[in-house]
Design a protein around this motif. Structure first.
Motif, PDB file in Angstrom:
ATOM      1  N   UNK B  19     -19.772  22.013 -16.906  1.00  0.00           N
ATOM      2  CA  UNK B  19     -20.790  21.145 -17.512  1.00  0.00           C
ATOM      3  C   UNK B  19     -20.130  20.032 -18.313  1.00  0.00           C
ATOM      4  N   UNK B  20     -19.048  20.383 -19.013  1.00  0.00           N
ATOM      5  CA  UNK B  20     -18.377  19.375 -19.830  1.00  0.00           C
ATOM      6  C   UNK B  20     -17.876  18.231 -18.969  1.00  0.00           C
ATOM      7  N   UNK B  21     -17.246  18.581 -17.827  1.00  0.00           N
ATOM      8  CA  UNK B  21     -16.753  17.525 -16.938  1.00  0.00           C
ATOM      9  C   UNK B  21     -17.892  16.650 -16.450  1.00  0.00           C
ATOM     10  N   UNK B  22     -19.009  17.314 -16.042  1.00  0.00           N
ATOM     11  CA  UNK B  22     -20.149  16.543 -15.556  1.00  0.00           C
ATOM     12  C   UNK B  22     -20.679  15.634 -16.669  1.00  0.00           C
ATOM     13  N   UNK B  23     -20.774  16.198 -17.865  1.00  0.00           N
ATOM     14  CA  UNK B  23     -21.390  15.473 -18.974  1.00  0.00           C
ATOM     15  C   UNK B  23     -20.525  14.302 -19.425  1.00  0.00           C
ATOM     16  N   UNK B  24     -19.197  14.449 -19.322  1.00  0.00           N
ATOM     17  CA  UNK B  24     -18.332  13.353 -19.762  1.00  0.00           C
ATOM     18  C   UNK B  24     -18.547  12.118 -18.895  1.00  0.00           C
ATOM     19  N   UNK B  25     -18.724  12.330 -17.595  1.00  0.00           N
ATOM     20  CA  UNK B  25     -18.998  11.195 -16.709  1.00  0.00           C
ATOM     21  C   UNK B  25     -20.285  10.501 -17.090  1.00  0.00           C
ATOM     22  N   UNK B  26     -21.299  11.343 -17.369  1.00  0.00           N
ATOM     23  CA  UNK B  26     -22.605  10.782 -17.738  1.00  0.00           C
ATOM     24  C   UNK B  26     -22.497  10.003 -19.051  1.00  0.00           C
ATOM     25  N   UNK B  27     -21.716  10.546 -19.996  1.00  0.00           N
ATOM     26  CA  UNK B  27     -21.524   9.869 -21.275  1.00  0.00           C
ATOM     27  C   UNK B  27     -20.864   8.512 -21.096  1.00  0.00           C
ATOM     28  N   UNK B  28     -19.884   8.472 -20.168  1.00  0.00           N
ATOM     29  CA  UNK B  28     -19.185   7.204 -19.919  1.00  0.00           C
ATOM     30  C   UNK B  28     -20.147   6.135 -19.423  1.00  0.00           C
ATOM     31  N   UNK B  29     -20.968   6.478 -18.420  1.00  0.00           N
ATOM     32  CA  UNK B  29     -21.891   5.459 -17.913  1.00  0.00           C
ATOM     33  C   UNK B  29     -22.933   5.120 -18.967  1.00  0.00           C
ATOM     34  N   UNK B  30     -23.335   6.109 -19.733  1.00  0.00           N
ATOM     35  CA  UNK B  30     -24.324   5.860 -20.779  1.00  0.00           C
ATOM     36  C   UNK B  30     -23.751   4.924 -21.841  1.00  0.00           C
ATOM     37  N   UNK B  31     -22.480   5.141 -22.180  1.00  0.00           N
ATOM     38  CA  UNK B  31     -21.868   4.340 -23.233  1.00  0.00           C
ATOM     39  C   UNK B  31     -21.494   2.954 -22.753  1.00  0.00           C
ATOM     40  N   UNK B  32     -20.755   2.885 -21.651  1.00  0.00           N
ATOM     41  CA  UNK B  32     -20.173   1.613 -21.240  1.00  0.00           C
ATOM     42  C   UNK B  32     -21.173   0.773 -20.453  1.00  0.00           C
ATOM     43  N   UNK B  33     -21.981   1.419 -19.602  1.00  0.00           N
ATOM     44  CA  UNK B  33     -22.916   0.644 -18.776  1.00  0.00           C
ATOM     45  C   UNK B  33     -24.339   0.719 -19.328  1.00  0.00           C
ATOM     46  N   UNK B  34     -24.555   1.597 -20.321  1.00  0.00           N
ATOM     47  CA  UNK B  34     -25.891   1.787 -20.917  1.00  0.00           C
ATOM     48  C   UNK B  34     -26.922   2.227 -19.891  1.00  0.00           C
ATOM     49  N   UNK B  35     -26.565   3.211 -19.106  1.00  0.00           N
ATOM     50  CA  UNK B  35     -27.493   3.680 -18.074  1.00  0.00           C
ATOM     51  C   UNK B  35     -27.507   5.209 -18.077  1.00  0.00           C
ATOM     52  N   UNK B  36     -28.662   5.830 -18.373  1.00  0.00           N
ATOM     53  CA  UNK B  36     -28.773   7.277 -18.167  1.00  0.00           C
ATOM     54  C   UNK B  36     -28.880   7.521 -16.664  1.00  0.00           C
ATOM     55  N   UNK B  37     -27.757   7.752 -16.028  1.00  0.00           N
ATOM     56  CA  UNK B  37     -27.687   7.710 -14.571  1.00  0.00           C
ATOM     57  C   UNK B  37     -28.199   8.995 -13.937  1.00  0.00           C
ATOM     58  N   UNK B  38     -29.423   8.944 -13.381  1.00  0.00           N
ATOM     59  CA  UNK B  38     -29.954  10.140 -12.738  1.00  0.00           C
ATOM     60  C   UNK B  38     -29.249  10.428 -11.419  1.00  0.00           C
ATOM     61  N   UNK B  39     -28.650   9.417 -10.813  1.00  0.00           N
ATOM     62  CA  UNK B  39     -27.927   9.637  -9.570  1.00  0.00           C
ATOM     63  C   UNK B  39     -26.610  10.363  -9.809  1.00  0.00           C
ATOM     64  N   UNK B  40     -26.280  10.629 -11.082  1.00  0.00           N
ATOM     65  CA  UNK B  40     -25.102  11.433 -11.398  1.00  0.00           C
ATOM     66  C   UNK B  40     -25.174  12.776 -10.681  1.00  0.00           C
ATOM     67  N   UNK B  41     -26.396  13.289 -10.543  1.00  0.00           N
ATOM     68  CA  UNK B  41     -26.598  14.574  -9.860  1.00  0.00           C
ATOM     69  C   UNK B  41     -26.035  14.529  -8.452  1.00  0.00           C
ATOM     70  N   UNK B  42     -26.287  13.420  -7.757  1.00  0.00           N
ATOM     71  CA  UNK B  42     -25.854  13.347  -6.364  1.00  0.00           C
ATOM     72  C   UNK B  42     -24.347  13.170  -6.264  1.00  0.00           C
ATOM     73  N   UNK B  43     -23.739  12.563  -7.299  1.00  0.00           N
ATOM     74  CA  UNK B  43     -22.279  12.475  -7.308  1.00  0.00           C
ATOM     75  C   UNK B  43     -21.692  13.883  -7.362  1.00  0.00           C
ATOM     76  N   UNK B  44     -22.322  14.741  -8.174  1.00  0.00           N
ATOM     77  CA  UNK B  44     -21.864  16.132  -8.269  1.00  0.00           C
ATOM     78  C   UNK B  44     -22.005  16.810  -6.904  1.00  0.00           C
ATOM     79  N   UNK B  45     -23.163  16.615  -6.272  1.00  0.00           N
ATOM     80  CA  UNK B  45     -23.390  17.232  -4.966  1.00  0.00           C
ATOM     81  C   UNK B  45     -22.361  16.760  -3.951  1.00  0.00           C
ATOM     82  N   UNK B  46     -22.076  15.444  -3.980  1.00  0.00           N
ATOM     83  CA  UNK B  46     -21.102  14.921  -3.023  1.00  0.00           C
ATOM     84  C   UNK B  46     -19.736  15.561  -3.266  1.00  0.00           C
ATOM     85  N   UNK B  47     -19.346  15.709  -4.540  1.00  0.00           N
ATOM     86  CA  UNK B  47     -18.092  16.391  -4.846  1.00  0.00           C
ATOM     87  C   UNK B  47     -18.059  17.795  -4.266  1.00  0.00           C
ATOM     88  N   UNK B  48     -19.192  18.506  -4.408  1.00  0.00           N
ATOM     89  CA  UNK B  48     -19.264  19.876  -3.897  1.00  0.00           C
ATOM     90  C   UNK B  48     -19.077  19.899  -2.390  1.00  0.00           C
TER      91      UNK B  48
END
Lengths: 343, 311
Positions: B19-48
């Motif tokens: 969860x921490x790894x997943x959340x850090x990515x989300x934090x980065x986009x939230x901080x730097x790009x200012x986007x609560x990225x819901x497509x983050x979920x699909x990035x996780x799926x693609x990794x899997x």
């Protein structure tokens, strides 16, 4: 043998009515009021659950029959028997469900948003509402006493006493459309009233609206109560239309569908939103019918997935190329506006 | 007697680290790009799924992880270039971007389903053998367990060093703090955002791959994890680095250890488990909207998320 074109048309118009109410209510909240309700499904679901509870518990009492276990096959048969023989009980239960759903959804909307609307940043409201929708679904599907958990509960159409299946669906469709029309007229009147202009001022500039002495927290609460109550109505209509209340119908994608209708048709334009609802219904029903047709010929079962891909791409395209939607917002129609136009 | 407790703690830590790894990515986009990225979920799926497919070539775990990092980073980067950046350039508000990310996630998820359903990939494990390497009491330690925690630890450490010790990290923090000011001082904001997307995607990919190696891959893996990940991010204070790490582990603990305790002591059924992350989000937003920030963090990426995206 029912005519396929007739039943497709009835199903299209019924869904169109339900989707219209949902999208008009979101348009009131987001389009006019600027409140990002990412939890529309919570209130839609509340309506459906209220319908399930009222139809399964209250209807035998209204008909004056000792109720059986509402979730057993006998209970279902009892409900069907009542709606077939007793129009009075069937319609009265339906009316009570509508009223209760509007009341409970509205109250729920206020309760959920109560803390969040006090925070200036709307982001919090969006997140809280989104999460509430999922909590509600998970709790209802895990807690059987409400609507029998994830098994759901069957509720018969309130027009069952008409007999013929075509007439039943036709009568119900007319009812849905009449209610949708009422909602449309009401919202149109509302947004052209002082309250509607207050909503727009809140959306456009919170500081300016506050400086004119408007209590924005109160307005935000009011618009969310109203939007949620309307979504509750849509939930009841949907529950009775499908004849089956199932918590797993109310996933977050339902909220997204409503957003697509509003953004596609035109934010803060009620006619545009109706157009968006019609397009969405066409995609939804079209792929559904096509999938069933193909499956009977041994085709692919994956066509259902295409629906979501189409909707997603449509949303991206509209955001990219026409951010105001197909029909953009129109100026406010007030007597003063007419004067300005003449001059 | 307390064997279940040990197993539960172990599971909490494993899931917490993912969860921490997943959340850090989300934090980065939230901080730097200012986007609560819901497509983050699909990035996780693609990794899997990358982990599953790479195991067809080689059963080496490090190969799967590296491949997942690279491919998912590229997917995230192209999402940014094809969807988010053109939208921002057209003056999209934050809600527009949220809707776009939801739509993009939907499209990606159902494309994966469209591929996975007829080919029998709906719920698969990578062909990576799981061996028992040790026992603590009756709790089995598998070889794959020994991968997830160190990987998470190393990646978090690297990210921390990047953000605190390098020039790029400094630029990322400044863009997150004040994008206009960063532009004035000559920082190439576009480049910094590209790097953030690559990193966010890579982290999500590795997390997804670890999840697949530990459990399984399915088109819904990311979506089911997403709300827990959001809970971790909200708990950490949205854009705080160390807050997010703590948030990830707290969510992992409360979904496993706390759930087990509730189940054993109070008879709460496991079907209620998904309520836990939601309850965390609601509670944090209502009681302490700034999350754990202030209690734990010094390297905060941004003070708050603005309600509109500045262009």
């Amino acid at each position: 043998m029912p005519d396929p074109i007739f039943s497709a048309a009835v199903s299209f118009l019924s869904y169109f009515g339900i989707f219209s109410i949902l999208s008009l209510s979101l348009n009131l909240e987001y389009g006019f009021g600027g409140q990002p309700n990412f939890g529309k499904v919570a209130f839609y679901a509340t309506g459906a659950f209220v319908a399930g509870v009222v139809a399964s518990r209250l209807m035998p009492l209204i008909a004056g029959i000792a109720p059986l276990d509402p979730f057993s096959p006998e209970g279902t048969m009892q409900r069907v028997a009542i709606t077939q023989s007793n129009p009075y009980a069937a319609l009265l239960t339906f009316l009570i469900a509508l009223l209760l759903a509007a009341l409970i959804s509205g109250a729920f909307g206020y309760l959920v948003s109560y803390p969040a609307i006090r925070i200036r940043e709307e982001w919090f409201l969006a997140m809280v509402l989104l999460v509430t929708g999922e909590i509600l679904r998970v709790v209802v599907r895990s807690y059987p006493p409400i609507v029998n958990g994830y098994n759901g509960v069957l509720i018969p159409n309130p027009f069952r006493w008409l007999g013929d299946a075509d007439q039943v669906s036709l009568a119900y469709m007319v009812l849905i459309l009449v209610i949708a029309l009422g909602v449309y007229i009401y919202i149109n009147k509302l947004v052209n009233s002082p309250f509607g202009r207050l909503l727009k001022s809140m959306r456009d500039d919170q500081i300016a609206a506050t400086s004119l002495g408007k209590d924005l927290v109160k307005v935000r609460g009011q618009v969310l109560i109203l939007g949620s109550a309307l979504a509750g109505l849509a939930g009841v209509l949907y529950a009775y239309y499908s004849g089956y209340v199932n918590p797993d119908d109310f996933i977050p994608i339902r909220t997204f569908d409503v957003w697509v209708m509003v953004v596609l048709g035109g934010i803060a334009n009620n006619r545009g939103v109706l157009l968006g609802a019609a397009i969405m219904t066409a995609i939804d029903r079209g792929t559904q019918i096509l999938a069933i047709q193909l499956q009977t010929f041994g085709g692919i079962a994956e066509l259902n997935y295409l629906r979501y891909i189409i909707v997603g791409i449509l949303m991206l395209a509209i955001l990219m190329f026409r951010q105001k939607g197909i029909l953009p917002e129109k100026p406010v129609k007030t007597p003063a506006y007419e004067v300005v136009k003449v001059e | 007697m307390f064997d279940w407790l040990l197993g539960s703690v172990l599971r909490s830590i494993l899931i917490g680290s993912i969860y921490t790894l997943m959340a850090l990515g989300l934090t980065l986009t939230l901080g730097v790009v200012r986007l609560p990225n819901f497509a983050h979920a699909e990035l996780i799926t693609i990794g899997a799924y990358v982990a599953v497919l790479s195991s067809l070539i080689s059963s080496d775990i490090s190969f799967a992880l590296i491949l997942a990092f690279v491919i998912t980073a590229l997917v995230a980067f192209s999402c940014h270039r094809v969807v988010y950046r053109p939208l921002s350039n057209r003056g999209a508000t934050m809600y527009t971007l949220v809707l776009a990310s939801f739509a993009l996630g939907l499209v990606l998820r159902y494309i994966i389903l469209l591929w996975a359903s007829p080919t029998g990939y709906l719920q698969v494990r990578p062909l990576i053998p799981q061996q028992v390497v040790g026992l603590i009491g009756t709790t089995v330690i598998l070889n794959v367990f020994l991968w997830s925690l160190p990987t998470a630890f190393i990646l978090v450490l690297l990210l921390h060093l990047l953000l605190s010790r390098t020039k790029i990290g400094k630029m990322m923090r400044s863009v997150a703090n004040n994008i206009t000011l960063a532009q004035i001082t000559g920082i190439n904001v576009g480049k910094i955002q590209d790097i953030s997307w690559l990193l966010a995607g890579g982290l999500a990919g590795v997390a997804g791959a670890l999840w697949a190696i530990l459990y399984y891959a399915s088109p819904y893996v990311g979506w089911f994890a997403l709300l827990s990940v959001f809970a971790a991010v909200v708990l950490g204070g949205l854009t705080s680095f160390s807050g997010t790490i703590a948030g990830g582990f707290i969510v992992g603990l409360s979904e496993n250890l706390v759930m087990d305790v509730l189940n054993r002591s109070f008879g709460v059924e496991f079907t209620y488990k998904p309520v836990i992350p939601f309850a965390i989000i609601i509670l944090v937003l209502l009681v302490r909207p700034k999350g754990l920030v202030g209690l734990l963090s010094k390297t905060r990426i941004v003070s708050r998320v603005p309600s509109r995206v500045e262009v």
